[in-house]
Design a protein around this motif. Structure first.
Motif, PDB file in Angstrom:
ATOM      1  N   SER A  31       0.810  -1.225   0.000  1.00  0.00           N
ATOM      2  CA  SER A  31       0.000   0.000   0.000  1.00  0.00           C
ATOM      3  C   SER A  31       0.840   1.271   0.000  1.00  0.00           C
ATOM      4  CB  SER A  31      -0.917   0.015   1.218  1.00  0.00           C
ATOM      5  OG  SER A  31      -0.136   0.128   2.403  1.00  0.00           O
ATOM      6  N   LYS A  32       2.133   1.141   0.284  1.00  0.00           N
ATOM      7  CA  LYS A  32       3.058   2.281   0.393  1.00  0.00           C
ATOM      8  C   LYS A  32       2.701   3.184   1.573  1.00  0.00           C
ATOM      9  CE  LYS A  32       5.055   0.996  -3.425  1.00  0.00           C
ATOM     10  NZ  LYS A  32       5.908  -0.148  -3.297  1.00  0.00           N
ATOM     11  N   LEU A  33       2.155   2.582   2.640  1.00  0.00           N
ATOM     12  CA  LEU A  33       1.794   3.318   3.841  1.00  0.00           C
ATOM     13  C   LEU A  33       2.752   3.006   4.972  1.00  0.00           C
ATOM     14  CD1 LEU A  33      -2.075   2.800   3.872  1.00  0.00           C
ATOM     15  CD2 LEU A  33      -0.846   4.908   3.318  1.00  0.00           C
ATOM     16  N   TYR A  34       2.964   4.010   5.823  1.00  0.00           N
ATOM     17  CA  TYR A  34       3.744   3.832   7.044  1.00  0.00           C
ATOM     18  C   TYR A  34       2.750   3.590   8.180  1.00  0.00           C
ATOM     19  CZ  TYR A  34       7.499   5.922   4.335  1.00  0.00           C
ATOM     20  OH  TYR A  34       8.441   6.179   3.366  1.00  0.00           O
ATOM     21  N   TYR A  54      -2.205   4.970   9.937  1.00  0.00           N
ATOM     22  CA  TYR A  54      -1.355   4.817   8.758  1.00  0.00           C
ATOM     23  C   TYR A  54      -1.115   6.173   8.118  1.00  0.00           C
ATOM     24  CZ  TYR A  54      -2.990   0.143   9.588  1.00  0.00           C
ATOM     25  OH  TYR A  54      -3.303  -1.043  10.199  1.00  0.00           O
ATOM     26  N   PHE A  55       0.062   6.323   7.490  1.00  0.00           N
ATOM     27  CA  PHE A  55       0.458   7.614   6.955  1.00  0.00           C
ATOM     28  C   PHE A  55       1.119   7.455   5.599  1.00  0.00           C
ATOM     29  CE2 PHE A  55       0.258   7.683  11.474  1.00  0.00           C
ATOM     30  CZ  PHE A  55      -0.480   8.817  11.736  1.00  0.00           C
ATOM     31  N   PHE A  56       0.916   8.469   4.745  1.00  0.00           N
ATOM     32  CA  PHE A  56       1.514   8.468   3.413  1.00  0.00           C
ATOM     33  C   PHE A  56       2.967   8.923   3.434  1.00  0.00           C
ATOM     34  CE2 PHE A  56      -3.023   8.850   2.342  1.00  0.00           C
ATOM     35  CZ  PHE A  56      -3.130   7.764   1.489  1.00  0.00           C
TER      36      PHE A  56
END
Length: 99
Positions: A31-34, A54-56
């Motif tokens: 998902s490319k999320l942190y 979750y963060f971008f």
């Protein structure tokens, strides 16, 4: 390829520094999320979370982690509870005045 519609993250552990402290965080390569390691601790073990934060980008995650120390959402919950209590008392007082 699996036919499931459920998100199956592929966690990669990264280390960031916040205020001179090293913190291990999770990055999902799907998902490319942190993910916040405090809200989603199972990510460090490769688990599938039920919920979390979750963060971008890393900067937003850093600010979120700093907020954990300050307990900002706990203060907000307390303030909301106080406001709800005040509204309840006002409603009771108005009912008493009408009687």
């Amino acid at each position: 390829m699996s036919s499931t519609t459920r998100w199956i993250p592929n966690w990669k552990l990264l280390t960031i520094e916040i205020e001179n402290k090293k913190i291990e965080i999770c990055f999902d390569e799907v998902s490319k999320l942190y993910a916040c390691p405090y809200c989603v601790p199972q990510c460090k073990k490769g688990g599938i979370p039920d919920y979390g934060s979750y963060f971008f980008n890393i900067e937003d995650l850093k600010e979120h982690i700093k907020a954990h120390r300050l307990g900002l959402w706990l203060k907000k919950e307390e303030r909301e509870e106080e406001e709800e209590e005040e509204e309840r008392i006002r409603a009771e007082e108005e009912e008493e005045e009408e009687e």
